[in-house]
Design a protein around this motif. Structure first.
Motif, PDB file in Angstrom:
ATOM      1  N   ALA A  65       0.830  -1.201   0.000  1.00  0.00           N
ATOM      2  CA  ALA A  65       0.000   0.000   0.000  1.00  0.00           C
ATOM      3  C   ALA A  65       0.867   1.254   0.000  1.00  0.00           C
ATOM      4  O   ALA A  65       0.591   2.216  -0.726  1.00  0.00           O
ATOM      5  N   ARG A  66       1.932   1.251   0.779  1.00  0.00           N
ATOM      6  CA  ARG A  66       2.837   2.405   0.797  1.00  0.00           C
ATOM      7  C   ARG A  66       3.532   2.558  -0.556  1.00  0.00           C
ATOM      8  O   ARG A  66       3.701   3.682  -1.060  1.00  0.00           O
ATOM      9  N   ALA A  67       3.943   1.440  -1.147  1.00  0.00           N
ATOM     10  CA  ALA A  67       4.597   1.506  -2.456  1.00  0.00           C
ATOM     11  C   ALA A  67       3.646   2.049  -3.513  1.00  0.00           C
ATOM     12  O   ALA A  67       4.047   2.838  -4.381  1.00  0.00           O
ATOM     13  N   ALA A  68       2.371   1.660  -3.458  1.00  0.00           N
ATOM     14  CA  ALA A  68       1.397   2.148  -4.431  1.00  0.00           C
ATOM     15  C   ALA A  68       1.171   3.652  -4.268  1.00  0.00           C
ATOM     16  O   ALA A  68       0.995   4.377  -5.257  1.00  0.00           O
ATOM     17  N   LEU A  69       1.170   4.130  -3.031  1.00  0.00           N
ATOM     18  CA  LEU A  69       1.034   5.569  -2.797  1.00  0.00           C
ATOM     19  C   LEU A  69       2.199   6.327  -3.418  1.00  0.00           C
ATOM     20  O   LEU A  69       2.013   7.373  -4.055  1.00  0.00           O
ATOM     21  N   ARG A  70       3.393   5.800  -3.263  1.00  0.00           N
ATOM     22  CA  ARG A  70       4.568   6.444  -3.866  1.00  0.00           C
ATOM     23  C   ARG A  70       4.500   6.383  -5.381  1.00  0.00           C
ATOM     24  O   ARG A  70       4.900   7.335  -6.073  1.00  0.00           O
ATOM     25  N   TRP A  71       4.020   5.295  -5.929  1.00  0.00           N
ATOM     26  CA  TRP A  71       3.871   5.167  -7.383  1.00  0.00           C
ATOM     27  C   TRP A  71       2.899   6.224  -7.904  1.00  0.00           C
ATOM     28  O   TRP A  71       3.155   6.861  -8.944  1.00  0.00           O
ATOM     29  N   ALA A  72       1.795   6.440  -7.197  1.00  0.00           N
ATOM     30  CA  ALA A  72       0.821   7.437  -7.633  1.00  0.00           C
ATOM     31  C   ALA A  72       1.446   8.830  -7.665  1.00  0.00           C
ATOM     32  O   ALA A  72       1.226   9.607  -8.602  1.00  0.00           O
ATOM     33  N   HIS A  73       2.245   9.146  -6.663  1.00  0.00           N
ATOM     34  CA  HIS A  73       2.908  10.453  -6.648  1.00  0.00           C
ATOM     35  C   HIS A  73       3.943  10.561  -7.774  1.00  0.00           C
ATOM     36  O   HIS A  73       4.028  11.591  -8.447  1.00  0.00           O
ATOM     37  N   ALA A  74       4.714   9.487  -7.981  1.00  0.00           N
ATOM     38  CA  ALA A  74       5.761   9.526  -9.000  1.00  0.00           C
ATOM     39  C   ALA A  74       5.190   9.634 -10.404  1.00  0.00           C
ATOM     40  O   ALA A  74       5.838  10.157 -11.312  1.00  0.00           O
ATOM     41  N   ASN A  75       3.959   9.164 -10.594  1.00  0.00           N
ATOM     42  CA  ASN A  75       3.352   9.134 -11.922  1.00  0.00           C
ATOM     43  C   ASN A  75       2.165  10.085 -12.053  1.00  0.00           C
ATOM     44  O   ASN A  75       1.365   9.956 -12.982  1.00  0.00           O
ATOM     45  N   GLN A  76       2.090  11.049 -11.153  1.00  0.00           N
ATOM     46  CA  GLN A  76       0.937  11.951 -11.145  1.00  0.00           C
ATOM     47  C   GLN A  76       0.805  12.743 -12.436  1.00  0.00           C
ATOM     48  O   GLN A  76      -0.302  13.076 -12.849  1.00  0.00           O
ATOM     49  N   GLY A  77       1.918  13.011 -13.132  1.00  0.00           N
ATOM     50  CA  GLY A  77       1.849  13.816 -14.351  1.00  0.00           C
ATOM     51  C   GLY A  77       1.019  13.165 -15.434  1.00  0.00           C
ATOM     52  O   GLY A  77       0.014  13.731 -15.905  1.00  0.00           O
ATOM     53  N   TRP A  78       1.433  11.959 -15.853  1.00  0.00           N
ATOM     54  CA  TRP A  78       0.695  11.322 -16.945  1.00  0.00           C
ATOM     55  C   TRP A  78      -0.650  10.760 -16.503  1.00  0.00           C
ATOM     56  O   TRP A  78      -1.557  10.569 -17.329  1.00  0.00           O
TER      57      TRP A  78
END
Length: 361
Positions: free
Chosen positions: A159-172
């Motif tokens: 869940a924490r990794a998915a939250l970080r993924w969402a932030h890292a990919n927020q642009g596209w």
């Protein structure tokens, strides 16, 4: 003193909400709604049993719920992402209807229920689609690893990794990084609450904008009155609930650890504005009410939504329970009505005032 699966813990001295929860569903609370009783009766002969072969349990868990799911409402798009190199769990991204060309939308990272043991996108897609449209935001469903093959802390870390993924990919993705919230039902509510506490404790740049807890599991010791009163006939039985907790905690031995039982976190004062929804005939009712009370008494804006004649899992069963659609709409309204989150604190910190947490049981 309650003893369960090798755990011993006194009932916590935690206040119930200081204000009445918002009743959002007119009902006679003497028994579950007739539609809910019909669902319970039909599921009683179909539902899997604890200690079945785990794959058979998951197959039957999904099959018995499918007839009661809501229709899949139209959305802009649904797509699935598998991060490269296994860097985090797979996710399914739902963009709401009418979102083509929109940028910087709010998002909810959704963590599914199923006792950390079952649950798939197939049965949660109708609810996630509804939430996306109702909130006019992107919903990111997380395919976290399941117990007992992957016990604690696997789902928490995913869940924490998915939250970080969402932030890292927020642009596209077209996400506003300042409006990413966490949501979950049942076991997923446990994960959402625990991740919110972790991000707050570490004062990271990933602190959620909102937390949305739908009949969450927050007390691994299961020591509250509703656990006993509702534990043998209202869909989520004591036997199944105990088995779920054993699968996830896997002999951890400390049910009061806040990552397992967010209800027992030492300090919740810097958590984001929250929505806590719970049902009258759910064994998890009292822990949800107690957590809402803790949030409110610590100055966290919280909207409590109470469905007195509903059962655990009812929002997933929208094809049979009209209250499920009402709940989706009320959750969306509650989210929209929450005040702005407080400014985030940055940089690692773990002392008082930065949502200090203690790991003692």
């Amino acid at each position: 003193m309650r003893q369960d699966a090798g755990w011993t813990r006194s009932a916590p001295a935690i206040p119930v909400p200081s204000a009445e929860p918002r009743l959002v569903w007119e009902a006679h609370a003497g028994q579950p709604a007739s539609a809910a009783l019909d669902v319970i009766a039909q599921l009683a002969c179909r539902a899997p049993q604890p200690f079945d072969d785990i794959e058979e349990f998951r197959r039957r868990y999904e099959a018995c719920r499918k007839p009661f799911l809501a229709d899949r409402v139209a959305v802009d798009s649904v797509f699935h992402v598998h991060p490269r190199g296994g860097d985090g769990p797979a996710v399914s991204v739902i963009r709401p209807a009418g979102s083509t060309g929109r940028k910087a939308m709010p998002a909810l990272l959704f963590l599914h229920g199923g006792g950390w043991t079952a649950g798939t996108f197939d049965i949660y897609e109708p609810l996630c689609r509804q939430l996306a449209n109702a909130t006019a935001g992107i919903v990111i469903y997380v395919h976290y690893r399941l117990a007992p093959e992957h016990p604690f802390p696997a789902a928490f870390e995913d869940a924490r990794a998915a939250l970080r993924w969402a932030h890292a990919n927020q642009g596209w993705l077209g996400i506003d990084p300042d409006r990413i919230g966490l949501a979950g039902d049942g076991a997923g509510g446990n994960l959402a609450a625990a991740v919110c506490l972790a991000e707050c404790n570490e004062a990271t740049g990933y602190q959620p904008h909102r937390q949305i807890l739908l009949y969450p599991c927050l007390d691994m010791s299961a020591c509250m009155p509703s656990h006993k009163a509702m534990g043998d006939r209202y869909l989520l039985t004591d036997k199944t609930h105990r088995w779920y907790r054993q699968n996830y905690a896997a002999g951890h031995g400390k049910p009061g650890l806040w990552r397992l039982s967010p209800l027992f976190a030492y300090d919740v004062s810097l958590l984001p504005p929250s929505v806590v929804l719970y049902a009258g005939f759910d064994p998890l009712r009292d822990e949800a009410a107690a957590y809402a009370g803790r949030l409110r008494e610590n100055g966290v804006p919280v909207e409590t939504l109470y469905f007195p004649d509903m059962i655990h899992d009812f929002m997933l069963l929208g094809g049979a329970l009209p209250a499920a659609d009402v709940a989706v709409r009320r959750v969306a309204q509650a989210i929209a009505g929450l005040p702005a989150a407080r400014p985030r604190k940055q940089g690692f910190a773990s002392g008082p005032g930065i949502c200090a947490l203690r790991d003692e049981a």
